[in-house]
Structure formats: structure tokens, C-alpha cells
Design a protein around this motif. Structure first.
Motif, PDB file in Angstrom:
ATOM      1  N   LEU A  93      85.554  78.375  44.478  1.00 35.21           N
ATOM      2  CA  LEU A  93      85.265  77.350  45.483  1.00 35.21           C
ATOM      3  C   LEU A  93      83.778  77.305  45.805  1.00 35.21           C
ATOM      4  O   LEU A  93      83.216  76.236  46.047  1.00 35.21           O
ATOM      5  CB  LEU A  93      86.073  77.617  46.756  1.00 35.21           C
ATOM      6  N   LEU A  94      83.142  78.461  45.803  1.00 32.01           N
ATOM      7  CA  LEU A  94      81.708  78.526  46.073  1.00 32.01           C
ATOM      8  C   LEU A  94      80.918  77.794  44.989  1.00 32.01           C
ATOM      9  O   LEU A  94      79.997  77.035  45.282  1.00 32.01           O
ATOM     10  CB  LEU A  94      81.259  79.981  46.163  1.00 32.01           C
ATOM     11  N   PHE A  95      81.285  78.016  43.719  1.00 35.52           N
ATOM     12  CA  PHE A  95      80.637  77.298  42.622  1.00 35.52           C
ATOM     13  C   PHE A  95      80.862  75.791  42.762  1.00 35.52           C
ATOM     14  O   PHE A  95      79.954  74.990  42.506  1.00 35.52           O
ATOM     15  CB  PHE A  95      81.182  77.772  41.273  1.00 35.52           C
ATOM     16  N   ASP A  96      82.054  75.420  43.170  1.00 31.23           N
ATOM     17  CA  ASP A  96      82.371  74.001  43.345  1.00 31.23           C
ATOM     18  C   ASP A  96      81.470  73.370  44.402  1.00 31.23           C
ATOM     19  O   ASP A  96      80.900  72.289  44.198  1.00 31.23           O
ATOM     20  CB  ASP A  96      83.846  73.871  43.748  1.00 31.23           C
ATOM     21  N   GLN A  97      81.320  74.043  45.528  1.00 29.19           N
ATOM     22  CA  GLN A  97      80.478  73.524  46.603  1.00 29.19           C
ATOM     23  C   GLN A  97      79.000  73.561  46.214  1.00 29.19           C
ATOM     24  O   GLN A  97      78.249  72.618  46.472  1.00 29.19           O
ATOM     25  CB  GLN A  97      80.684  74.362  47.881  1.00 29.19           C
ATOM     26  N   LEU A  98      78.591  74.650  45.582  1.00 30.86           N
ATOM     27  CA  LEU A  98      77.185  74.853  45.265  1.00 30.86           C
ATOM     28  C   LEU A  98      76.652  73.801  44.311  1.00 30.86           C
ATOM     29  O   LEU A  98      75.574  73.243  44.515  1.00 30.86           O
ATOM     30  CB  LEU A  98      77.001  76.253  44.663  1.00 30.86           C
ATOM     31  N   PHE A  99      77.435  73.495  43.286  1.00 25.28           N
ATOM     32  CA  PHE A  99      76.947  72.585  42.249  1.00 25.28           C
ATOM     33  C   PHE A  99      77.200  71.133  42.586  1.00 25.28           C
ATOM     34  O   PHE A  99      76.315  70.292  42.444  1.00 25.28           O
ATOM     35  CB  PHE A  99      77.583  72.918  40.893  1.00 25.28           C
ATOM     36  N   PHE A 100      78.398  70.808  43.034  1.00 26.41           N
ATOM     37  CA  PHE A 100      78.777  69.414  43.090  1.00 26.41           C
ATOM     38  C   PHE A 100      78.510  68.754  44.434  1.00 26.41           C
ATOM     39  O   PHE A 100      78.343  67.548  44.496  1.00 26.41           O
ATOM     40  CB  PHE A 100      80.229  69.253  42.647  1.00 26.41           C
TER      41      PHE A 100
END
Length: 400
Positions: free
Chosen positions: A387-394
């Protein structure tokens, strides 16, 4: 037909037209009728008034498109006032915004194309101009038609839909043909298109996650092998160890998801949508492999133990990706998700050391208490990292 005599019946014609009726005139002349020459001194004998029957399902179909963000425009060769009244009865929004294109040039048609909903007295070339203008305004245009007068516009539209009962030439130039010649079939066509596109996006995510993390892990382990040659660690997976991922986390669920009904509106672009749902899972797997590589020397893992932790954690993250892709859950998707999760657990616990043709298949080593606790901690944090990668990138991407 009446030319200079039209003013004598204009008020009656417009009164009937405002009621949604088509008006024909029967006239008589003593002049000789010549080809391409309209006789003068016409005497009106009768006005023939015809009222179109609106199909019962027309209003529901128009409502469907309006509720799904589709702007409906009516293009006709008939009297604009008549068409406007009929369109209003059928539920076309802003049907009172009508105009006759009789005598207008192409440039004039372009100027008013976006301002009106109903267009009357439209020539074949003007229909094409209307479609071109709508496309130039960044609108995706679908058009239905059944006569040869519609061919130019149908060929210009992004999606052309013909009626089976219409002209043969129209059927040949159209992308779709409604075999029942019923516009009410269009919601079913849209629903099928949405099902195909949305379900391909879902299943593509499952397959591409494996492809991307496999490529990235190969590159990562090659680089780490060069930087830390003393570690001597090799790529953690053998082909047989990916069976749980390929069959239970990808293959079986993808088959079910591809066949599910899906009427969600198609949003965004296909490739960007797939990457948005694919990269967080793939990057999470790479992140934890890099973390495990750093922990390997601390816990003195052997190759078999390292591979076991890697395959269990990677399979779990793939199940997390499947969880996100499967939402919203229905009864079938819930059953499939529970089944594949249990199957992966049973495969690791009870069939980890099974042999096939005399060779170990999954090669799951037995973990001690310390390694088991560490594995559970990694699994517990994996979904949050994804979820962190999802928020961080997109989220950052959407702001840009």
C-alpha cells in the motif's frame, strides 16, 4: 414542394411538427412537371400527418446512457422541431436545444455542433462534419444508422453501429451490427465491452506481477552477486517452486476473473491502469528480497532456508495482489480466494517435501522457530508495504 406557397400552411405545419408529427403535403398543379424543376402555383389539397411510435424500451435505454456519462445527440433529415419533440418524449436530455442545418455551410455547422442536441434537415456530408467536430473536441463518438445517408458519418465515427434491417452498405461499413435492429440492445453491448476490458485489466495484473518481479529479481541478484561475491547466493527460485504462484495465485483465479460479469465504467488508459495495479506488488516482492538478502548473513541462512522463506513470502504477496484485484468480492470470488489461499498453505505445510519422478518438487525446507517468527513478521508487514508503494508512486504521479 410548395416553395412560394409554403407560407399559406406554415402555421399548421409547425403546429403539427411541435407535437412531434411528420407532415407531408399533397399538392396539385396545372404546370408540366419537369425533372429537377419544382413547379410553381402549387395548390395544397391535403396535409398528411404521421406520428412516430416510440418503442417502450427507448426511454430506459436513453436513461442508461445518460446515467453512464454518455451525451446523446439526434441527427435527422426530418424537421428539427418534429425531431426535438420526439427526442424529448424518449427522454433525451436538452432535446429542446434544436436547430435546422438546412442551407448551412460546413464551417457554420462546425461552429454550432457543440451547442445543440437535436439537428434537423441534415445532409449526409453535414452528418460527417458533425462527427468530425465532436471528435476534434476530444469526444469519443459512437453513431447508429440504417440508411445510405449515414455511411459517411458512420465511417468517420470511432464506433459505428448498424441495424440489421437497414441498408446492406451500412452493415458493411459498420463496426457492429445489431441483429435484432433494436437500439435497446446497446446497453448489453456496452456491458460486454466493459466486461472484456475490465477483466483483461484484472487478469493482466496477475500475470504481469510475476513477469516484472522475475525480471527485476534476476537483475538484482546479478548485481548483488557482482558486488558481494563472497556471499555466493544464487537466484532463490527453481521453476518447480513457482508452481504455487503460477497455478493457485495466477492461473486458476485469472480464469475465474476473466469470466466474471463486470459493468464498471472503463476509466483511464489500459496500459497505465495495469501498471498502477501491477508495480506495487512487484516492487514489494523486490523490496523484501533485498531485505532478506541483507538479513541472510545475520541469521546464517543456508540456500534451502533462504529459498523457502523467499517462495513462501513471494507467494503470500501474490495472494495479496489477487486480493486487491478481486475486489469487490462476490460469492464465487470469495470462494476461489479462500480455496487458493488454503491450497497454498496446504501445499507448503504438507507437500513441501514431496518428490515427483524421484526429485523434490517444491523443495520447502523445515524452518526453525526463529526463522518462522521472522517469516510471519515479514508477511504481516508485506501488505502495508504494498500500500505504501501504491501511495508513494501513484498519488505523486497523479499530482504531476
Amino acid at each position: 414542394v410548395l416553395t412560394d406557397q409554403y407560407d399559406k400552411v406554415k402555421s399548421k405545419v409547425e403546429r403539427f411538427a411541435s407535437q412531434g408529427c411528420r407532415v407531408l403535403v399533397l399538392a396539385h398543379t396545372n404546370s408540366q412537371i419537369k425533372e429537377n424543376v419544382t413547379p410553381k402555383n402549387m395548390k395544397v389539397l391535403a396535409l398528411i400527418v404521421i406520428q412516430d411510435h416510440i418503442r417502450e424500451e427507448a426511454s430506459a435505454t436513453i436513461d442508461y446512457f445518460r446515467n453512464n456519462g454518455v451525451e446523446v445527440k439526434v441527427i435527422s433529415g426530418d424537421n428539427a422541431m418534429t425531431v426535438s419533440e420526439i427526442a424529448g418524449r424518449a427522454g433525451v436530455e436538452n432535446a429542446n436545444r434544436f436547430i435546422s442545418l438546412e442551407g448551412l455551410s460546413d464551417e457554420e455547422v462546425k461552429e454550432i455542433a457543440l451547442d445543440y442536441t437535436v439537428f434537423g434537415r441534415v445532409t449526409p456530408s453535414q452528418k460527417r462534419v458533425l462527427v468530425q467536430t465532436l471528435k476534434e473536441a476530444n469526444k469519443t463518438v459512437a453513431m447508429t444508422g440504417d440508411g445510405v445517408n449515414d455511411i459517411l458519418a458512420l465511417k468517420e465515427a470511432d464506433c459505428s453501429i448498424a441495424m440489421a434491417s437497414g441498408s446492406e452498405a451500412v452493415r458493411y461499413v459498420s463496426h457492429l451490427v445489431l441483429l435484432d435492429s433494436n437500439f435497446a440492445s446497446m446497453p448489453k453491448v456496452v456491458a460486454e465491452g466493459r466486461r472484456v476490458i475490465n477483466n483483461i485489466e484484472r487478469t493482466s495484473t496477475l500475470f504481469l506481477v510475476k513477469t516484472i518481479f522475475t525480471v527485476l529479481l534476476t537483475i538484482m541478484y546479478l548485481v548483488l552477486g557482482k558486488v558481494f561475491p563472497e556471499v555466493g547466493i544464487i537466484y532463490p527460485f527453481e521453476a518447480s517452486q513457482l508452481f504455487l504462484i503460477e497455478f493457485f495465485a495466477i492461473g486458476l483465479p485469472a480464469t475465474v476473473l476473466a469470466l466474471q460479469p463486470n459493468t464498471e465504467r472503463v476509466k483511464g488508459k489500459f496500459l497505465s491502469n495495469v501498471l498502477k495495479s501491477t508495480l506495487p506488488g512487484a516492487l514489494t516482492i523486490v523490496f523484501f528480497h533485498a531485505l532478506m538478502y541483507g538479513l541472510m548473513s545475520i541469521f546464517n541462512w543456508e540456500q534451502e532456508v533462504y529459498s523457502t522463506i523467499a517462495i513462501i513470502l513471494t507467494t503470500t504477496i501474490c495472494l495479496f495482489v489477487l486480493y486487491r484485484v478481486s475486489k469487490p468480492f462476490n460469492l464465487l470470488k470469495t470462494f476461489v480466494y479462500i480455496f487458493v489461499t488454503v491450497a497454498c498453505f496446504v501445499g507448503v505445510v504438507f507437500f513441501g517435501d514431496v518428490t515427483l519422478f524421484g526429485k523434490p518438487f517444491l523443495k520447502i525446507a523445515e524452518l526453525n522457530r526463529e526463522n518462522t517468527i521472522l517469516l510471519l513478521l515479514l508477511i504481516q508487514s508485506a501488505y502495508s508495504v504494498m500500500l505504501l508503494f501504491d501511495q508513494l508512486f501513484f498519488k505523486r504521479k497523479s499530482k504531476n
